[in-house]
Motif scaffolding. Structure first.
Motif, PDB file in Angstrom:
ATOM      1  N   UNK A 109     -47.380 -44.122 -14.468  1.00  0.00           N
ATOM      2  CA  UNK A 109     -48.185 -43.475 -13.434  1.00  0.00           C
ATOM      3  C   UNK A 109     -48.796 -44.500 -12.475  1.00  0.00           C
ATOM      4  N   UNK A 110     -49.039 -45.713 -12.966  1.00  0.00           N
ATOM      5  CA  UNK A 110     -49.635 -46.759 -12.139  1.00  0.00           C
ATOM      6  C   UNK A 110     -48.603 -47.559 -11.343  1.00  0.00           C
ATOM      7  N   UNK A 111     -47.328 -47.421 -11.722  1.00  0.00           N
ATOM      8  CA  UNK A 111     -46.294 -48.295 -11.165  1.00  0.00           C
ATOM      9  C   UNK A 111     -46.250 -48.247  -9.634  1.00  0.00           C
ATOM     10  N   UNK A 112     -46.237 -47.048  -9.079  1.00  0.00           N
ATOM     11  CA  UNK A 112     -46.131 -46.927  -7.620  1.00  0.00           C
ATOM     12  C   UNK A 112     -47.448 -47.278  -6.936  1.00  0.00           C
ATOM     13  N   UNK A 113     -48.569 -47.013  -7.617  1.00  0.00           N
ATOM     14  CA  UNK A 113     -49.888 -47.294  -7.025  1.00  0.00           C
ATOM     15  C   UNK A 113     -50.096 -48.798  -6.882  1.00  0.00           C
ATOM     16  N   UNK A 114     -49.841 -49.538  -7.972  1.00  0.00           N
ATOM     17  CA  UNK A 114     -50.009 -50.994  -7.945  1.00  0.00           C
ATOM     18  C   UNK A 114     -48.860 -51.656  -7.200  1.00  0.00           C
ATOM     19  N   UNK A 115     -47.678 -51.122  -7.390  1.00  0.00           N
ATOM     20  CA  UNK A 115     -46.477 -51.701  -6.790  1.00  0.00           C
ATOM     21  C   UNK A 115     -45.611 -52.347  -7.849  1.00  0.00           C
ATOM     22  N   UNK A 116     -44.362 -51.881  -8.002  1.00  0.00           N
ATOM     23  CA  UNK A 116     -43.480 -52.455  -9.022  1.00  0.00           C
ATOM     24  C   UNK A 116     -43.191 -53.929  -8.788  1.00  0.00           C
ATOM     25  N   UNK A 118     -45.259 -56.139  -8.130  1.00  0.00           N
ATOM     26  CA  UNK A 118     -46.336 -56.905  -8.758  1.00  0.00           C
ATOM     27  C   UNK A 118     -46.447 -56.613 -10.248  1.00  0.00           C
ATOM     28  N   UNK A 119     -46.352 -55.337 -10.587  1.00  0.00           N
ATOM     29  CA  UNK A 119     -46.610 -54.916 -11.965  1.00  0.00           C
ATOM     30  C   UNK A 119     -45.516 -55.365 -12.931  1.00  0.00           C
ATOM     31  N   UNK A 120     -44.258 -55.192 -12.539  1.00  0.00           N
ATOM     32  CA  UNK A 120     -43.161 -55.556 -13.443  1.00  0.00           C
ATOM     33  C   UNK A 120     -43.105 -57.068 -13.707  1.00  0.00           C
ATOM     34  N   UNK A 121     -43.172 -57.928 -12.692  1.00  0.00           N
ATOM     35  CA  UNK A 121     -43.184 -59.366 -12.974  1.00  0.00           C
ATOM     36  C   UNK A 121     -44.394 -59.805 -13.797  1.00  0.00           C
ATOM     37  N   UNK A 122     -45.562 -59.163 -13.568  1.00  0.00           N
ATOM     38  CA  UNK A 122     -46.765 -59.527 -14.331  1.00  0.00           C
ATOM     39  C   UNK A 122     -46.568 -59.223 -15.813  1.00  0.00           C
ATOM     40  N   UNK A 123     -46.001 -58.049 -16.102  1.00  0.00           N
ATOM     41  CA  UNK A 123     -45.746 -57.706 -17.504  1.00  0.00           C
ATOM     42  C   UNK A 123     -44.754 -58.674 -18.124  1.00  0.00           C
ATOM     43  N   UNK A 124     -43.704 -59.009 -17.374  1.00  0.00           N
ATOM     44  CA  UNK A 124     -42.686 -59.927 -17.871  1.00  0.00           C
ATOM     45  C   UNK A 124     -43.290 -61.293 -18.223  1.00  0.00           C
ATOM     46  N   UNK A 125     -44.109 -61.816 -17.331  1.00  0.00           N
ATOM     47  CA  UNK A 125     -44.711 -63.133 -17.560  1.00  0.00           C
ATOM     48  C   UNK A 125     -45.629 -63.115 -18.780  1.00  0.00           C
ATOM     49  N   UNK A 126     -46.429 -62.067 -18.903  1.00  0.00           N
ATOM     50  CA  UNK A 126     -47.390 -62.010 -20.014  1.00  0.00           C
ATOM     51  C   UNK A 126     -46.693 -61.874 -21.360  1.00  0.00           C
ATOM     52  N   UNK A 127     -45.619 -61.025 -21.424  1.00  0.00           N
ATOM     53  CA  UNK A 127     -44.982 -60.920 -22.735  1.00  0.00           C
ATOM     54  C   UNK A 127     -44.169 -62.175 -23.053  1.00  0.00           C
ATOM     55  N   UNK A 128     -43.762 -62.926 -22.026  1.00  0.00           N
ATOM     56  CA  UNK A 128     -43.104 -64.200 -22.281  1.00  0.00           C
ATOM     57  C   UNK A 128     -44.040 -65.184 -22.959  1.00  0.00           C
ATOM     58  N   UNK A 129     -45.298 -65.190 -22.517  1.00  0.00           N
ATOM     59  CA  UNK A 129     -46.303 -66.052 -23.150  1.00  0.00           C
ATOM     60  C   UNK A 129     -46.480 -65.668 -24.618  1.00  0.00           C
ATOM     61  N   UNK A 130     -46.564 -64.360 -24.893  1.00  0.00           N
ATOM     62  CA  UNK A 130     -46.751 -63.894 -26.268  1.00  0.00           C
ATOM     63  C   UNK A 130     -45.540 -64.243 -27.132  1.00  0.00           C
ATOM     64  N   UNK A 131     -44.335 -64.082 -26.576  1.00  0.00           N
ATOM     65  CA  UNK A 131     -43.122 -64.432 -27.315  1.00  0.00           C
ATOM     66  C   UNK A 131     -43.150 -65.903 -27.723  1.00  0.00           C
TER      67      UNK A 131
END
Length: 495
Positions: A109-116, A118-131
């Motif tokens: 629901x937030x994807x279009x509001x925030x902008x994919x 921005x949102x998709x790369x941010x998620x990718x970077x954060x889970x890379x750190x956790x991995x």
């Protein structure tokens, strides 16, 4: 729509998406149907495929790789080094899915509001750190913490990518593209085996075991790719720098004609549309199929190396032997998706793939011959990975406007990942290796269930299309109430 936009020139001039939308009449005929320009048609989708698909495919490959590499690490010695029982291993897998499921609907629901972009790369970077951090854990508690945050940051990825592609492609072109990135999942199954085979030879480097380097190297690559993608991922076709103004107008017009996007008001956020998605019968038919598919998919994704190892192969050899079934799945998925888009047969594709699963699990259950059991993986893995993009596309095709579609997609993947929770226990501790009898029976029954629910959805949608055709024959579009979305008689469901 063109008249509405032309009355607000200042807004259209400042927003690329509205500017492209305001040119709808420029790309279409007087009756509102888009004029097909063969040269432009070929060029715009080719550009989309070159610029958008590689990033989306890599996003999902890294997502699946970083979530399922625990299976390779287990075979490489993680469970032994952290003194984990089979039950604790299942808990570590389950912990990933709880926040994963919770994050899916809000994220979509937030994807279009925030902008994919921005949102998709941010998620990718954060889970890379956790991995990466999984490679430095010293105990079971540390692993659980990492798995929790991995699920939280990854939760919106798959439904988000499906929704994101629906911003760029008409419905009849969508499955080939979803398959292109989902095939990355089967490719990651093959790729992870090859990577693990090479990486575990780093055992002892930096005083760390081989399994730790699986997490560290794969996680660091994910972080780097996530940072790069901030600069290249377009928000929408109207913001795509690789398209010229004429191409942007054409793509926007095609998407509106197809019903893939609505007008400015149609795609605005509304809790009413969130609720409307929960009332669609086709969403619930597919949700049951999604649950069954998720259980089979994650069972094989997490336990394929262990299943192969149970056939008598050494740990290193098992990593390599898990590669061919996933490679086969990649090829068949690509072919099946082309056929599904070409002939618009989502339902029949799901049924065909599910039958492959039925045969594969039946072979594994009915034979004790290791060669037959290994051969069965080619059918079960291929069927499972082939069915998933067809289900995903089918769900995305048959819900509109945007918020209703975003919610419907999220519901499907909530069910998929609920199946993932069951999968972590089925082959983890409830059904002992190497036969996995209870698990195989369950997966066989679920595969049959996928056939049945796909068939029921197919029958329902066909009936609805017939009713819509009858209404169109005796009414005009002006006779119909506005705001019906996919329930409009002028919106034909994909079969």
């Amino acid at each position: 729509m063109a008249d509405k936009d032309s009355s607000r020139p200042s807004s259209a001039q400042t927003d690329p998406e509205k500017r492209a939308g305001s040119q709808f009449s420029d790309a279409g005929s007087s009756d509102g149907q888009v004029l097909v320009n063969p040269t432009l048609e070929k060029r715009v989708w080719r550009k989309m495929d070159y610029w958008v698909l590689p990033f989306v495919a890599m996003f999902y490959l890294l997502s699946f790789l970083d979530r399922t590499n625990l299976a390779n690490a287990r075979v490489a010695g993680l469970q032994h080094d952290l003194a984990m029982t089979n039950k604790q291993y299942s808990i570590a897998l389950t912990v990933t899915y709880v926040p994963y499921i919770v994050a899916e609907l809000p994220s979509n629901l937030l994807l279009k509001i925030i902008g994919p972009n921005l949102m998709l790369p941010a998620m990718l970077t954060m889970w890379g750190v956790i991995t990466t951090l999984q490679g430095v854990v010293h105990n079971y508690a540390g692993l659980l913490a990492c798995r929790f945050f991995l699920g939280l940051f990854e939760g919106g990825v798959f439904p988000g990518l499906v929704l994101y592609l629906s911003f760029f492609y008409p419905r009849h072109r969508l499955q080939t593209r979803i398959s292109a990135f989902f095939s990355a999942a089967s490719l990651s199954g093959a790729f992870s085996g090859l990577l693990a085979f090479g990486i575990i030879n780093m055992h002892g480097v930096g005083n760390r075991p081989g399994w730790a380097w699986i997490f560290i190297l794969e996680g660091l690559f994910t972080v780097v790719f996530g940072l790069i993608s901030f600069f290249f991922l377009p928000r929408t076709p109207a913001h795509a720098r690789f398209l010229n103004e004429e191409e942007r107008r054409y793509v926007t017009a095609k998407l509106k004609e197809d019903g893939a996007v609505g007008g400015d008001g149609d795609d605005a956020f509304s809790w009413r549309e969130v609720g409307a998605a929960f009332m669609l019968p086709q969403v619930w038919f597919l949700s049951v199929a999604f649950f069954f598919a998720g259980t089979t998919l994650y069972s094989l994704a997490y336990f394929a190396p262990s299943i192969v190892a149970g056939l008598g192969y050494t740990a290193a050899r098992a990593q390599l032997m898990s590669v061919p079934p996933f490679a086969c799945a990649f090829v068949v998925t690509t072919i099946a998706s082309y056929v599904s888009d070409r002939y618009r047969c989502r339902g029949y594709t799901v049924i065909f793939c599910s039958i492959l699963c039925v045969i594969g699990f039946g072979m594994f259950l009915g034979s004790t011959n290791h060669h037959v059991q290994y051969g069965s993986l080619f059918l079960s893995i291929t069927g499972t990975y082939c069915a998933a993009p067809a289900l995903s596309t089918w769900g995305a095709n048959n819900a509109t406007p945007h918020v209703r579609r975003a919610t419907a997609i999220a519901i499907g993947f909530i069910m998929t990942n609920s199946g993932g929770i069951l999968a972590t226990w089925l082959l983890g501790s409830l059904s002992p290796a190497p036969r996995y009898t209870k698990a195989t029976i369950t997966l066989l029954v679920f595969s049959i269930g996928m056939v049945l629910f796909a068939a029921m959805n197919l029958v329902y949608l066909r009936q609805q299309n017939t009713k819509k055709a009858l209404y169109r024959a005796t009414h005009t579009k002006a006779d119909e109430p506005k705001g019906l979305g996919d329930r409009s008689a002028w919106y034909e469901y994909s079969l």
